[in-house]
Design a protein around this motif. Structure first.
Motif, PDB file in Angstrom:
ATOM      1  N   GLY A   1       0.773  -1.229   0.000  1.00  0.00           N
ATOM      2  CA  GLY A   1       0.000   0.000   0.000  1.00  0.00           C
ATOM      3  C   GLY A   1       0.807   1.284   0.000  1.00  0.00           C
ATOM      4  N   ASP A   2       2.139   1.184   0.008  1.00  0.00           N
ATOM      5  CA  ASP A   2       3.001   2.364   0.010  1.00  0.00           C
ATOM      6  C   ASP A   2       3.598   2.537  -1.378  1.00  0.00           C
ATOM      7  N   PRO A   3       3.215   3.579  -2.135  1.00  0.00           N
ATOM      8  CA  PRO A   3       3.721   3.748  -3.501  1.00  0.00           C
ATOM      9  C   PRO A   3       5.218   3.990  -3.585  1.00  0.00           C
ATOM     10  N   ASP A   4       5.853   4.322  -2.466  1.00  0.00           N
ATOM     11  CA  ASP A   4       7.301   4.496  -2.447  1.00  0.00           C
ATOM     12  C   ASP A   4       8.036   3.203  -2.109  1.00  0.00           C
ATOM     13  N   SER A   5       7.280   2.155  -1.868  1.00  0.00           N
ATOM     14  CA  SER A   5       7.870   0.871  -1.515  1.00  0.00           C
ATOM     15  C   SER A   5       7.894  -0.033  -2.745  1.00  0.00           C
ATOM     16  N   LEU A   6       7.681  -1.299  -2.565  1.00  0.00           N
ATOM     17  CA  LEU A   6       7.740  -2.272  -3.651  1.00  0.00           C
ATOM     18  C   LEU A   6       6.620  -2.055  -4.658  1.00  0.00           C
ATOM     19  N   ARG A   7       6.968  -2.089  -5.957  1.00  0.00           N
ATOM     20  CA  ARG A   7       5.979  -1.998  -7.031  1.00  0.00           C
ATOM     21  C   ARG A   7       6.207  -3.145  -8.008  1.00  0.00           C
ATOM     22  N   LEU A   8       5.141  -3.842  -8.341  1.00  0.00           N
ATOM     23  CA  LEU A   8       5.192  -4.943  -9.304  1.00  0.00           C
ATOM     24  C   LEU A   8       4.498  -4.470 -10.581  1.00  0.00           C
ATOM     25  N   VAL A   9       5.253  -4.477 -11.683  1.00  0.00           N
ATOM     26  CA  VAL A   9       4.747  -3.922 -12.936  1.00  0.00           C
ATOM     27  C   VAL A   9       4.498  -5.053 -13.926  1.00  0.00           C
ATOM     28  N   GLU A  10       3.268  -5.143 -14.407  1.00  0.00           N
ATOM     29  CA  GLU A  10       2.904  -6.149 -15.396  1.00  0.00           C
ATOM     30  C   GLU A  10       2.366  -5.462 -16.642  1.00  0.00           C
ATOM     31  N   LYS A  11       2.553  -6.104 -17.780  1.00  0.00           N
ATOM     32  CA  LYS A  11       2.151  -5.559 -19.071  1.00  0.00           C
ATOM     33  C   LYS A  11       1.160  -6.495 -19.738  1.00  0.00           C
ATOM     34  N   SER A  12       0.245  -5.929 -20.500  1.00  0.00           N
ATOM     35  CA  SER A  12      -0.759  -6.736 -21.174  1.00  0.00           C
ATOM     36  C   SER A  12      -0.108  -7.755 -22.113  1.00  0.00           C
ATOM     37  N   ASN A  13      -0.598  -8.973 -22.063  1.00  0.00           N
ATOM     38  CA  ASN A  13      -0.142 -10.057 -22.949  1.00  0.00           C
ATOM     39  C   ASN A  13       1.362 -10.312 -22.845  1.00  0.00           C
ATOM     40  N   TRP A  14       1.873 -10.328 -21.622  1.00  0.00           N
ATOM     41  CA  TRP A  14       3.311 -10.531 -21.399  1.00  0.00           C
ATOM     42  C   TRP A  14       3.512 -11.410 -20.179  1.00  0.00           C
ATOM     43  N   THR A  15       4.459 -12.332 -20.273  1.00  0.00           N
ATOM     44  CA  THR A  15       4.731 -13.231 -19.151  1.00  0.00           C
ATOM     45  C   THR A  15       5.686 -12.619 -18.140  1.00  0.00           C
ATOM     46  N   GLY A  16       6.299 -11.492 -18.502  1.00  0.00           N
ATOM     47  CA  GLY A  16       7.277 -10.877 -17.616  1.00  0.00           C
ATOM     48  C   GLY A  16       6.643 -10.070 -16.498  1.00  0.00           C
ATOM     49  N   ILE A  17       7.477  -9.723 -15.526  1.00  0.00           N
ATOM     50  CA  ILE A  17       7.051  -8.844 -14.443  1.00  0.00           C
ATOM     51  C   ILE A  17       8.250  -8.006 -14.007  1.00  0.00           C
ATOM     52  N   GLY A  18       8.037  -6.711 -13.876  1.00  0.00           N
ATOM     53  CA  GLY A  18       9.079  -5.818 -13.400  1.00  0.00           C
ATOM     54  C   GLY A  18       8.911  -5.551 -11.918  1.00  0.00           C
ATOM     55  N   VAL A  19       9.999  -5.533 -11.203  1.00  0.00           N
ATOM     56  CA  VAL A  19       9.977  -5.318  -9.757  1.00  0.00           C
ATOM     57  C   VAL A  19      10.829  -4.080  -9.447  1.00  0.00           C
ATOM     58  N   VAL A  20      10.193  -3.057  -8.875  1.00  0.00           N
ATOM     59  CA  VAL A  20      10.860  -1.798  -8.577  1.00  0.00           C
ATOM     60  C   VAL A  20      10.861  -1.587  -7.072  1.00  0.00           C
ATOM     61  N   PHE A  21      12.013  -1.217  -6.518  1.00  0.00           N
ATOM     62  CA  PHE A  21      12.087  -1.022  -5.065  1.00  0.00           C
ATOM     63  C   PHE A  21      13.191  -0.036  -4.724  1.00  0.00           C
ATOM     64  N   ASN A  22      13.084   0.577  -3.560  1.00  0.00           N
ATOM     65  CA  ASN A  22      14.108   1.478  -3.049  1.00  0.00           C
ATOM     66  C   ASN A  22      15.077   0.713  -2.159  1.00  0.00           C
ATOM     67  N   ARG A  23      16.300   1.152  -2.146  1.00  0.00           N
ATOM     68  CA  ARG A  23      17.310   0.483  -1.328  1.00  0.00           C
ATOM     69  C   ARG A  23      16.955   0.524   0.164  1.00  0.00           C
ATOM     70  N   THR A  24      16.305   1.617   0.588  1.00  0.00           N
ATOM     71  CA  THR A  24      16.024   1.802   2.008  1.00  0.00           C
ATOM     72  C   THR A  24      15.135   0.711   2.601  1.00  0.00           C
ATOM     73  N   ASN A  25      14.312   0.074   1.762  1.00  0.00           N
ATOM     74  CA  ASN A  25      13.448  -0.977   2.310  1.00  0.00           C
ATOM     75  C   ASN A  25      13.782  -2.346   1.726  1.00  0.00           C
ATOM     76  N   TYR A  26      15.037  -2.513   1.316  1.00  0.00           N
ATOM     77  CA  TYR A  26      15.447  -3.775   0.686  1.00  0.00           C
ATOM     78  C   TYR A  26      15.233  -4.976   1.599  1.00  0.00           C
ATOM     79  N   LYS A  27      15.548  -4.844   2.883  1.00  0.00           N
ATOM     80  CA  LYS A  27      15.441  -5.992   3.798  1.00  0.00           C
ATOM     81  C   LYS A  27      14.016  -6.516   3.902  1.00  0.00           C
ATOM     82  N   GLN A  28      13.043  -5.638   3.683  1.00  0.00           N
ATOM     83  CA  GLN A  28      11.653  -6.074   3.735  1.00  0.00           C
ATOM     84  C   GLN A  28      11.199  -6.676   2.399  1.00  0.00           C
TER      85      GLN A  28
END
Length: 294
Positions: free
Chosen positions: A18-45
């Motif tokens: 629920g925190d937009p500055d934390s982990l974000r999972l990005v998916e695209k239409s008709n694609w098997t891939g997934i992008g994972v975006v995160f900040n270093r400050t919350n890496y341990k979580q």
């Protein structure tokens, strides 16, 4: 180098905590891939997420006080978790990262090594960043079918990078289209030309750049000019520098400031052949949009 075809697509961004500055999972239409975006400050979580356990390719991103361009490091991991763990403890420059895996674990070690090599190749060609990789690994040999599949996956990655704030992999190669308005700067003996683009403001190859800098230019613009000189984007040609390739800047003002070697308002300094400023063109266009809504 192939040019990736642009086509309409939709994406979804899922924010697990629920925190937009934390982990974000990005998916695209008709694609098997997934992008994972995160900040270093919350890496341990965020490292506890299952996506970190998969095979993928990653980009670490940070800013530098001595550079006008972002610094990036490109790598691959099988899984990505162990390589990222090492970078978390040993590499200081990065502030955030993005990596790509697949939902069905269809990427293998050779695939991500290929993606790593291609991203490094593209980053070096685009010259929009400071690349922290010291070497350029050779892409592994893949079958024609595998190469086609991985290149397709790469094209999808490249369409997502700018959406998460990383536009460093595409060189400015296209000539201005007939309908694009051209703008010019003619000042103190130099001549430069460019046009607005969805990615920013493009200054064309052959444009002249002031060799001298005003004392008030500021550290960011001074560093950016140094980066462009070191990267071969601008080169000495007589009394001035000259652009060796088309180059996209983040804004008209950044473009005009680099060209003139001083702080500059690009909306006032870029003008058509008839002397109409970029500001006047934009204000006129805004008026047309407002009137059309009446």
């Amino acid at each position: 180098m192939p040019k990736f075809q642009q086509r309409p697509f939709s994406i979804t961004i899922f924010v697990p905590d629920g925190d937009p500055d934390s982990l974000r999972l990005v998916e695209k239409s008709n694609w098997t891939g997934i992008g994972v975006v995160f900040n270093r400050t919350n890496y341990k979580q965020v490292v506890l997420q299952e996506e970190f356990e998969r095979t993928g390719v990653y980009v670490l991103v940070g800013d530098s006080e001595t550079s006008g361009l972002p610094t990036i490091y490109i790598g691959e991991g099988d899984p990505v978790k162990y390589r990222l763990n090492s970078h978390y403890s040993q590499k200081d420059f990065w502030d955030w990262a993005v990596f790509f895996v697949t939902k069905d674990s269809s990427l293998n070690k050779a695939h991500v090594q290929y993606l790593e090599a291609r991203l490094i190749e593209l980053a070096r060609a685009a010259k929009q960043c400071k690349l922290a990789n010291n070497q350029s690994p050779a892409a592994p040999s893949l079958s024609k079918a595998q190469t086609a599949d991985v290149e397709s996956f790469l094209a999808d990655m490249l369409s997502i990078f700018p959406l998460v704030g990383l536009g460093v992999f595409e060189a400015t190669e296209s000539s201005p289209k007939a309908q694009q308005q051209m703008f010019y700067i003619a000042s103190k003996g130099i001549k430069a030309s460019g046009y607005e683009d969805p990615k920013g403001f493009v200054v064309l190859k052959g444009s002249q750049v002031m060799k001298t800098e005003a004392p008030s230019i500021g550290p960011y613009l001074k560093a950016l000019r140094t980066d462009l000189l070191d990267g071969g984007v601008i080169a000495l040609s007589g009394e001035y520098y000259v652009l060796t390739q088309d180059y996209v800047f983040t804004s008209p003002s950044t473009a005009s400031s680099v060209v003139q070697g001083r702080r500059s308002n690009g909306r006032a300094d870029w003008k058509t052949k008839d002397g109409v400023t970029l500001r006047e063109i934009q204000e006129s266009a805004a008026g047309l949009v407002e009137n059309s809504g009446e």
